[in-house]
Write an enzyme that holds these catalytic residues in place. Structure first.
Site, PDB file in Angstrom:
ATOM      1  N   ASN A 101      36.336  42.928  30.606  1.00 35.37           N
ATOM      2  CA  ASN A 101      35.871  44.173  31.218  1.00 35.37           C
ATOM      3  C   ASN A 101      36.580  45.408  30.665  1.00 35.37           C
ATOM      4  OD1 ASN A 101      33.853  43.205  32.880  1.00 35.37           O
ATOM      5  ND2 ASN A 101      35.207  42.895  34.640  1.00 35.37           N
ATOM      6  N   TYR A 339      36.542  34.777  37.679  1.00 35.11           N
ATOM      7  CA  TYR A 339      35.738  35.245  36.552  1.00 35.11           C
ATOM      8  C   TYR A 339      36.554  35.809  35.402  1.00 35.11           C
ATOM      9  CZ  TYR A 339      31.913  34.548  39.773  1.00 35.11           C
ATOM     10  OH  TYR A 339      31.013  33.977  40.642  1.00 35.11           O
ATOM     11  N   HIS A 340      37.870  35.899  35.552  1.00 30.97           N
ATOM     12  CA  HIS A 340      38.750  36.273  34.459  1.00 30.97           C
ATOM     13  C   HIS A 340      38.376  37.613  33.815  1.00 30.97           C
ATOM     14  CE1 HIS A 340      38.417  31.887  34.888  1.00 30.97           C
ATOM     15  NE2 HIS A 340      39.734  31.902  34.766  1.00 30.97           N
ATOM     16  N   CYS A 341      37.749  38.479  34.618  1.00 31.10           N
ATOM     17  CA  CYS A 341      37.330  39.816  34.145  1.00 31.10           C
ATOM     18  C   CYS A 341      36.377  39.736  32.959  1.00 31.10           C
ATOM     19  CB  CYS A 341      38.535  40.681  33.782  1.00 31.10           C
ATOM     20  SG  CYS A 341      39.643  40.997  35.158  1.00 31.10           S
ATOM     21  N   THR A 342      35.644  38.630  32.836  1.00 30.01           N
ATOM     22  CA  THR A 342      34.705  38.487  31.725  1.00 30.01           C
ATOM     23  C   THR A 342      33.420  37.816  32.194  1.00 30.01           C
ATOM     24  OG1 THR A 342      34.422  37.602  29.478  1.00 30.01           O
ATOM     25  CG2 THR A 342      35.841  36.328  30.974  1.00 30.01           C
TER      26      THR A 342
END
Length: 384
Positions: A101, A339-342
């Site tokens: 992100n 979601y691991h910022c992705t």
């Protein structure tokens, strides 16, 4: 805090080397002043700290001029500086479905203002992109290609030399997000054709949080992200034109950069080859073990293929957040879930509805720790 098995190095490396802690303490005691703002000894010492940091970074990434290294607070700030400093109204950007992100959100913000257009390249099951598709997406007004070096979800590693061969052919700057590769994979900005390299200090470089940087190719004109005092050209109403002052307004994190320098020195002492081989072997050990767990689904490159030192996976019938929570509370094992910022990478992997559990390794991770994780996952899977 009770003793834990820390397997979340892709977020932040821990524990830090003793040399990092010692360097930070020494800087706090002997260089605790504003660099470039005075001629007294403490100010000069602070300036010297930043000089050594830039020089260490330049050595690690094969950067010719250390003044082309901008010191920032993290990779996110570096990426914002690069993206907003390069792009203008009417520009087109090509990026990938595996981006964090920190790349996607600045691009989507500019897109929402009607300033830019963005193309996202799809991924293969192994987390790779097609060079033919990359070239086919290039337009006359394409002004930037932005890619992550290694996915923070899949662990896949993109072939930067092949990508830069395309971008150089069309004279398009290449921005690389090295959040998961700095200190773990070899990076040579000239040989790899990297024009902008954003990296963190607190992950593979073993430094403290609040440190990072951006390499800017000497031929690139990048607009500053922040304007203000730099200690140079103070009589001018405009931002300084010299590097790195042009991009470093405000008081920098001198103590943090002293620690980062010590972290980089540790990386150089261990060698990138040793670090990669160590983390890769642990990832293979984990993959082999997970293949024996009923209901396990492993993301990213298959066993035996190159990948960074992380493995994301899911266990059937157990939510990823619940699995990570129970690993922590019942077994004292720290991993990352969600979601691991992705989210785009999760969309590509088919895990957008459940996220994934990610175990990631560092220089001090051990096979015994991976064995403990596997035993815990086996136990939880058998009870699901």
């Amino acid at each position: 805090m009770k003793e834990i098995i820390y397997l979340d190095h892709a977020a932040t490396s821990w524990p830090k080397p003793e040399t990092v802690k010692e360097a930070m303490l020494q800087a706090m005691e002997t260089a605790g002043a504003n660099p470039g703002r005075g001629s007294h000894q403490m100010s000069v010492n602070a300036s010297r700290v930043l000089f050594h940091t830039r020089r260490a970074i330049a050595r690690l990434f094969r950067i010719h001029n250390p003044n082309d290294v901008v010191l920032t607070s993290n990779t996110t700030m570096s990426l914002n500086l690069a993206i907003k400093g390069i792009l203008g109204p009417g520009d087109h950007v090509i990026t990938t479905m595996m981006e964090h992100n920190s790349v996607r959100r600045p691009l989507e913000y500019l897109k929402s203002l009607g300033q830019i257009e963005v193309d996202y390249l799809p991924l293969t099951d192994e987390g790779q992109i097609s060079m033919n598709m990359l070239e086919s997406r290039i337009r006359p007004h394409t002004k930037l290609v932005a890619v992550t070096h290694s996915s923070n979800l899949l662990g896949s590693i993109l072939p930067l030399k092949e990508i830069s061969a395309v971008t150089r052919k069309y004279g398009i700057p290449l921005l690389v997000d090295a959040a998961q590769s700095a200190g773990v994979l070899h990076i040579d900005v000239e040989k790899m054709g990297i024009d902008l390299l954003a990296f963190p200090g607190h992950k593979g470089l073993l430094g403290p949080q609040g440190t990072g940087g951006l390499y800017i190719h000497p031929d690139l004109d990048v607009k500053p992200l922040i304007y203000g005092g730099t200690g140079s050209q103070s009589e001018a109403i405009g931002q300084p034109t010299i590097r790195p002052d042009r991009y470093e307004s405000g008081t920098p994190n001198v103590v943090g950069y002293a620690g980062l320098t010590a972290g980089i020195e540790q990386v150089l002492s261990l060698s990138i080859d040793h670090i990669y081989e160590h983390e890769w072997s642990l990832s293979q050990y984990l993959i082999e073990g997970l293949e024996k767990v009923p209901g396990a689904h492993i993301l990213g490159p298959r066993k035996g293929c190159s990948r960074s030192g992380l493995v994301s996976f899911n266990i059937e019938n157990i939510d990823s957040a619940e699995l990570a929570f129970r690993l922590d509370r019942e077994y004292g094992i720290a991993v990352r879930s969600g979601y691991h910022c992705t989210p785009l990478a999760h969309e590509s992997a088919g895990t957008l509805n459940q996220g994934a559990v990610r175990a990631s390794f560092g220089v001090n991770s051990t096979e015994a720790e991976v064995s403990a994780l596997l035993a815990a996952v086996h136990d939880l899977a058998s009870r699901s």
